[in-house]
Design an enzyme around this catalytic site. Structure first.
Site, PDB file in Angstrom:
ATOM      1  CE  LYS A  30      -2.777   2.758   3.021  1.00 57.65           C
ATOM      2  NZ  LYS A  30      -1.896   3.824   2.704  1.00 57.65           N
ATOM      3  CG  LEU A  66      -1.765  -0.777   6.309  1.00 57.46           C
ATOM      4  CD1 LEU A  66      -0.772  -1.048   5.188  1.00 57.46           C
ATOM      5  CD2 LEU A  66      -1.060  -0.824   7.654  1.00 57.46           C
ATOM      6  CG  ASP A  67      -4.101   5.105  10.044  1.00 60.34           C
ATOM      7  OD1 ASP A  67      -5.210   4.562  10.064  1.00 60.34           O
ATOM      8  OD2 ASP A  67      -3.431   5.346  11.063  1.00 60.34           O
ATOM      9  CG  LEU A  68      -4.625   9.456   3.564  1.00 62.73           C
ATOM     10  CD1 LEU A  68      -5.268   8.861   2.316  1.00 62.73           C
ATOM     11  CD2 LEU A  68      -5.231  10.817   3.882  1.00 62.73           C
ATOM     12  CB  THR A  70       0.095   3.842   7.194  1.00 64.62           C
ATOM     13  OG1 THR A  70      -0.199   4.647   8.326  1.00 64.62           O
ATOM     14  CG2 THR A  70       0.934   2.661   7.618  1.00 64.62           C
TER      15      THR A  70
END
Length: 149
Positions: A30, A66-68, A70
């Site tokens: 990601k 997973l955060d934006l 990350t």
């Protein structure tokens, strides 16, 4: 990407019936700036990335989030049972987070994080205490946290 097939045997009355299911699994690196979601009006999603590849299957679901901002490895699967076993707190699957900071992390910072910091929940607006008692400093700018629910 990986595809596997497994069998399940069901007993009904005096007969055994075996059913075969095929599941797909994709590991996705990601990038920063996209969110772990099926769709969004604001940000590009991991699903939109996968749709542009030959590995996309409509039933693929992300295992976790997973955060934006990350980056990292994210597993997708069509296997609902596997997804449940990896994400539901009842199964106590541990996760390890590697954090690299722009500035050195001091022992005082580690001690503060271990005690807990107040975070505002974006959904409810409530404050909650997040403690990282299992934090390990592995260098001046790298920290590891192993989390088990």
């Amino acid at each position: 990407t990986h595809t596997h097939t497994h069998a399940r045997t069901h007993t009904t009355g005096d007969r055994d019936r075996t059913t075969w299911k095929t599941h797909d699994h994709v590991l996705f690196n990601k990038p920063r700036g996209c969110i772990t979601a099926q769709w969004s009006n604001k940000h590009q999603t991991v699903v939109e990335f996968l749709q542009k590849t030959p590995y996309f299957k409509p039933r693929l679901r992300p295992v976790g989030r997973l955060d934006l901002d990350t980056t990292g490895l994210l597993l997708f699967t069509t296997d609902g049972e596997l997804l449940h076993r990896l994400t539901h707190p009842d199964w106590h699957v541990s996760k390890r987070y590697h954090v690299e900071t722009m500035h050195p992390v001091t022992e005082n910072m580690i001690a503060s994080l271990r005690q807990g910091v107040e975070l505002k929940d974006p959904r409810s607006g409530r404050l909650r205490l997040a403690a990282a008692s299992d934090l390990q400093r592995i260098s001046d700018t790298r920290v590891v946290r192993t989390h088990c629910r």
